[in-house]
Enzyme design. Structure first.
Site, short mmCIF file in Angstrom:
data_model
loop_
_atom_site.label_atom_id
_atom_site.label_comp_id
_atom_site.label_asym_id
_atom_site.label_seq_id
_atom_site.Cartn_x
_atom_site.Cartn_y
_atom_site.Cartn_z
N GLY A 163 18.33 5.38 8.93
CA GLY A 163 17.98 5.23 7.35
C GLY A 163 17.54 3.64 7.17
O GLY A 163 17.76 3.30 7.70
N GLY A 213 18.04 10.66 4.85
CA GLY A 213 16.52 9.81 4.99
C GLY A 213 16.41 9.64 6.74
O GLY A 213 15.78 8.77 6.79
N GLU A 264 11.69 12.30 10.34
CA GLU A 264 10.94 12.24 10.73
C GLU A 264 10.23 12.84 9.54
O GLU A 264 10.77 13.69 9.38
CB GLU A 264 10.12 12.58 11.72
CG GLU A 264 10.48 11.15 13.10
CD GLU A 264 10.56 9.91 12.19
OE1 GLU A 264 9.38 9.22 13.04
OE2 GLU A 264 11.62 9.54 12.30
N VAL A 267 12.67 1.15 17.66
CA VAL A 267 14.15 1.84 19.01
C VAL A 267 15.53 1.86 17.75
O VAL A 267 15.27 0.74 18.04
CB VAL A 267 13.78 1.96 19.78
CG1 VAL A 267 14.95 2.16 21.08
CG2 VAL A 267 12.52 1.73 20.50
N ILE A 275 19.77 -1.38 15.58
CA ILE A 275 20.32 -2.07 17.38
C ILE A 275 19.41 -2.69 17.45
O ILE A 275 18.46 -2.28 17.86
CB ILE A 275 21.07 -0.88 17.75
CG1 ILE A 275 21.72 0.31 17.47
CG2 ILE A 275 21.30 -1.44 18.90
CD1 ILE A 275 21.98 1.52 18.40
N LYS A 325 10.72 6.94 21.80
CA LYS A 325 11.71 5.29 21.50
C LYS A 325 11.90 4.87 23.47
O LYS A 325 11.85 3.96 23.77
CB LYS A 325 12.73 5.63 21.37
CG LYS A 325 13.24 5.74 19.89
CD LYS A 325 14.02 6.54 19.30
CE LYS A 325 13.14 6.27 17.50
NZ LYS A 325 14.63 7.69 16.69
N ALA A 365 0.41 -1.32 -0.09
CA ALA A 365 -0.31 0.01 -0.09
C ALA A 365 0.61 1.03 0.24
O ALA A 365 1.30 1.28 0.97
CB ALA A 365 -0.96 0.65 1.09
N ARG A 405 0.91 5.98 -1.06
CA ARG A 405 -0.02 6.68 -1.68
C ARG A 405 0.12 6.96 -3.46
O ARG A 405 -1.39 7.11 -3.73
CB ARG A 405 0.03 8.41 -0.90
CG ARG A 405 -0.33 8.02 0.52
CD ARG A 405 -0.37 9.66 1.60
NE ARG A 405 0.80 9.66 1.90
CZ ARG A 405 1.95 10.09 2.23
NH1 ARG A 405 1.21 10.83 3.29
NH2 ARG A 405 3.39 9.98 2.58
P1 NDP Z 1 8.24 7.18 4.26
O1 NDP Z 1 7.50 8.71 4.99
O2 NDP Z 1 9.21 7.68 3.68
O3 NDP Z 1 7.41 6.48 3.94
C1 NDP Z 1 5.47 6.33 4.14
C2 NDP Z 1 5.36 5.92 3.51
O4 NDP Z 1 3.72 5.15 3.34
C3 NDP Z 1 4.99 5.97 2.17
O5 NDP Z 1 5.41 5.34 0.95
C4 NDP Z 1 3.69 6.53 0.97
O6 NDP Z 1 3.62 6.40 0.25
C5 NDP Z 1 3.24 5.36 2.44
N1 NDP Z 1 1.66 5.62 3.27
C6 NDP Z 1 1.36 7.20 4.02
N2 NDP Z 1 0.00 6.97 3.84
C7 NDP Z 1 -0.46 5.90 3.91
C8 NDP Z 1 -1.54 5.90 2.69
N3 NDP Z 1 -2.55 6.83 3.73
N4 NDP Z 1 -1.97 4.55 2.55
C9 NDP Z 1 -0.64 4.51 1.95
N5 NDP Z 1 -0.04 4.69 2.40
C10 NDP Z 1 1.16 5.51 2.88
O7 NDP Z 1 8.18 7.30 6.26
P2 NDP Z 1 9.22 5.89 6.59
O8 NDP Z 1 9.82 5.06 5.55
O9 NDP Z 1 11.21 7.31 6.61
O10 NDP Z 1 9.32 5.61 8.13
C11 NDP Z 1 7.88 4.63 7.66
C12 NDP Z 1 7.75 4.39 9.61
O11 NDP Z 1 8.98 3.94 10.47
C13 NDP Z 1 7.52 5.47 10.25
O12 NDP Z 1 6.70 4.80 11.40
C14 NDP Z 1 8.99 5.55 11.11
O13 NDP Z 1 8.75 6.66 12.56
C15 NDP Z 1 9.37 4.60 11.18
N6 NDP Z 1 11.03 4.90 11.28
C16 NDP Z 1 12.51 4.83 9.97
C17 NDP Z 1 13.44 5.22 10.55
C18 NDP Z 1 14.14 5.68 8.75
O14 NDP Z 1 15.07 5.87 9.71
N7 NDP Z 1 13.57 6.46 8.96
C19 NDP Z 1 13.66 4.44 10.97
C20 NDP Z 1 12.88 3.74 12.17
C21 NDP Z 1 11.75 3.60 12.17
P3 NDP Z 1 3.88 7.18 -0.26
O15 NDP Z 1 5.54 6.61 -0.76
O16 NDP Z 1 3.30 6.66 -1.86
O17 NDP Z 1 4.02 8.55 -0.48
N1 HSE Z 2 13.88 10.07 13.09
C1 HSE Z 2 14.59 8.95 13.07
C2 HSE Z 2 16.00 8.76 13.67
C3 HSE Z 2 14.15 7.59 12.25
O1 HSE Z 2 16.59 10.24 13.23
O2 HSE Z 2 16.58 8.87 14.92
C4 HSE Z 2 14.81 6.88 13.12
O3 HSE Z 2 13.74 6.03 14.34
#
Ligand code: NDP
Ligand code: HSE
Length: 430
Positions: A302, A187, A190, A132, A136, A205, A43, A45
């Site tokens: 990342g 990347g 948040e 978290v 790690i 966390k 899924a 957007r």
């Molecule tokens: P992104 O914003 O890069 O990705 C979110 C994804 O979810 C996108 O592909 C988006 O679609 C999709 N999405 C959002 N809303 C919807 C919806 N309503 N319906 C369908 N698809 C949807 O986030 P991240 O990948 O960076 O993070 C994902 C999760 O992981 C978050 O909870 C974050 O806190 C957590 N996280 C992130 C880390 C990081 O280093 N980035 C590390 C640890 C945890 P589209 O691409 O089409 O917009």
């Molecule tokens: N934004 C978060 C950070 C992603 O920088 O630690 C990993 O949880």
């Protein structure tokens, strides 16, 4: 060979990494696990967005509910990072007895109790290693490797973005905004980067770690949170001069059945291992009554590091499907249950005051601290040019948050103090 089917909700930074590495390391995973992990539906957007890897169009949908309604999907990976929709998705998956894997720390911090009550009702595991510390394995370590321990304390650098910013400011002399932009480009940040700099993400966390360590979901309103947004180059510089580095630290401690959870910038002695954790790296120093001191270190954010954590949960989910076990991801217990009010939490402090450069000023400051039973451990006052405002840096012995808050407001009201006093906590890990 048995195949387990995955529904991937979200294909952003992390989701795309999961898809890519499940494919890239497919034969290794197959050899190690003895089954196939196959993504059946994804899924997103925006269907036409470049995902950085080849994705068959028939896998994609813009309707995450399709992942719930597809009976062939056994494991649901929530990586959308939303609030209400992610909660609906996770609770819906649990009701349909699909195992959940998520990295959504904000959601767990706020709704962990509700999610795990549902998980227990339906006997469905929810795994959250990615929530978290990026790559790690702190969640599995607390839950499994340290099962024999009363956890006495956890001191953690748990936000990669803020640590990256602080490192760039300290080592490269970069400005705050430029450093944040670099973290976003990499990347790490948040979707709403305010959470990285205002301590919100680290607090999420800290809540997860404390809840796991102490067996009850710590209410977010009991957590003291301060971010790095008000740190100045001069604090970083004074800290260095005094033999410290400034880190955004999550401090979690158990004290006679009460649990203390706080997140704030902290002066860490330069000789302590946490002071050398730089860039996007995270580290958690855990103290258990049986294991003693342990340190976990690695990339805290990342795509690749986080993917590694998500895939480890996928393996655990598939194991649980092939032979059901007791592990639901979180086990509540009743040894703890109360949080210590912040006013009663004690610490040492760094205090920076902008004061008039005239006789009697130090005496005025010292007399306020003395009346409040607050001890000074050292004073630094760099020479100021005549007529200029002087900077007074005081290192303060252990005192309660309530004591130091009163001191700050009384000091701020002194005529000789020209700006709002700046206070940063100091940790010696004793
Ligand atoms: P992104 O914003 O890069 O990705 C979110 C994804 O979810 C996108 O592909 C988006 O679609 C999709 N999405 C959002 N809303 C919807 C919806 N309503 N319906 C369908 N698809 C949807 O986030 P991240 O990948 O960076 O993070 C994902 C999760 O992981 C978050 O909870 C974050 O806190 C957590 N996280 C992130 C880390 C990081 O280093 N980035 C590390 C640890 C945890 P589209 O691409 O089409 O917009
Ligand atoms: N934004 C978060 C950070 C992603 O920088 O630690 C990993 O949880």
């Amino acid at each position: 060979m048995q195949t387990f089917s995955i529904g991937l909700a979200g294909m952003g930074n992390v989701g795309a990494g999961v898809f890519k590495h499940l494919r890239g390391n497919r034969s290794l995973l197959r050899e190690r696990l003895g089954y196939e992990l196959e993504v059946r539906k994804i899924a997103v957007r925006n269907l036409s967005k470049d995902r950085g890897c080849e994705v068959p169009a028939e896998l994609l949908t813009t309707d995450w509910r399709q992942l719930l309604d597809d009976p062939s999907i056994q494991i649901l990976v929530e990586l959308m990072g939303q609030k209400q929709e992610s909660l609906e998705l996770i609770l819906g998956a649990i009701e349909r007895r699909k195992i959940v894997v998520t990295g959504n720390k904000a959601l767990l911090a706020e709704h962990g109790r509700e999610i795990f009550e549902a998980a227990m009702r339906h006997n469905v595991p929810v795994f959250f290693e990615a929530a978290v510390g990026g790559g790690i394995p702190i969640i599995k370590t607390l839950r499994e490797a340290f099962v024999a321990n009363h956890i006495q304390s956890i001191h953690g650098i748990v936000n990669g973005t803020s640590n990256f910013i602080l490192t760039q400011m300290t080592e490269q002399g970069l400005g705050f905004a430029d450093a944040l932009r670099q973290a976003q480009d990499a990347g790490y940040a948040e979707a709403d980067p305010a959470l990285d700099v205002n301590g919100g993400d680290a607090a999420h966390k800290a809540i997860i770690l404390a809840s796991l360590a102490y067996g009850f979901w710590v209410p977010p309103e009991k957590v003291f949170v301060e971010g790095i947004e008000h740190l100045t180059a001069s604090d970083i510089c004074f800290a260095k001069k005094l033999g410290y580095r400034i880190k955004l630290l999550a401090v979690i401690k158990a004290d006679q059945g009460q649990v203390e959870v706080r997140v704030h910038p902290t002066l860490v002695p330069a000789s302590h291992v946490l002071a050398s954790v730089n860039g996007v790296f995270n580290a958690m120093a855990v103290r258990g009554d049986v294991v003693g001191d342990a340190l976990l270190y690695g990339r805290g954010a990342g795509q690749d590091a986080t993917t590694s954590a998500v895939i480890s949960d996928l393996a655990e989910a598939a194991d649980a499907l092939s032979s059901p076990r007791r592990n639901l991801g979180f086990t509540p217990h009743s040894l703890y249950g109360a949080c210590k009010p912040i006013g009663e939490c004690t610490s040492e402090y760094y205090l920076r005051l902008a004061v008039d450069d005239r006789p009697g000023v130090i005496a005025e400051v010292a007399s306020i601290l003395g009346r409040l039973q607050i001890g000074i451990s050292s004073i630094l006052q760099p020479e100021a040019a005549e007529g200029e405002i002087a900077t007074l840096v005081l290192m303060i012995h252990r005192a309660s948050h309530a004591q130091i808050s009163t001191a700050l407001s009384q000091l701020g009201a002194l005529g000789c103090v020209r700006k709002t006093p700046r206070m940063i906590r100091v940790e010696h890990f004793s």
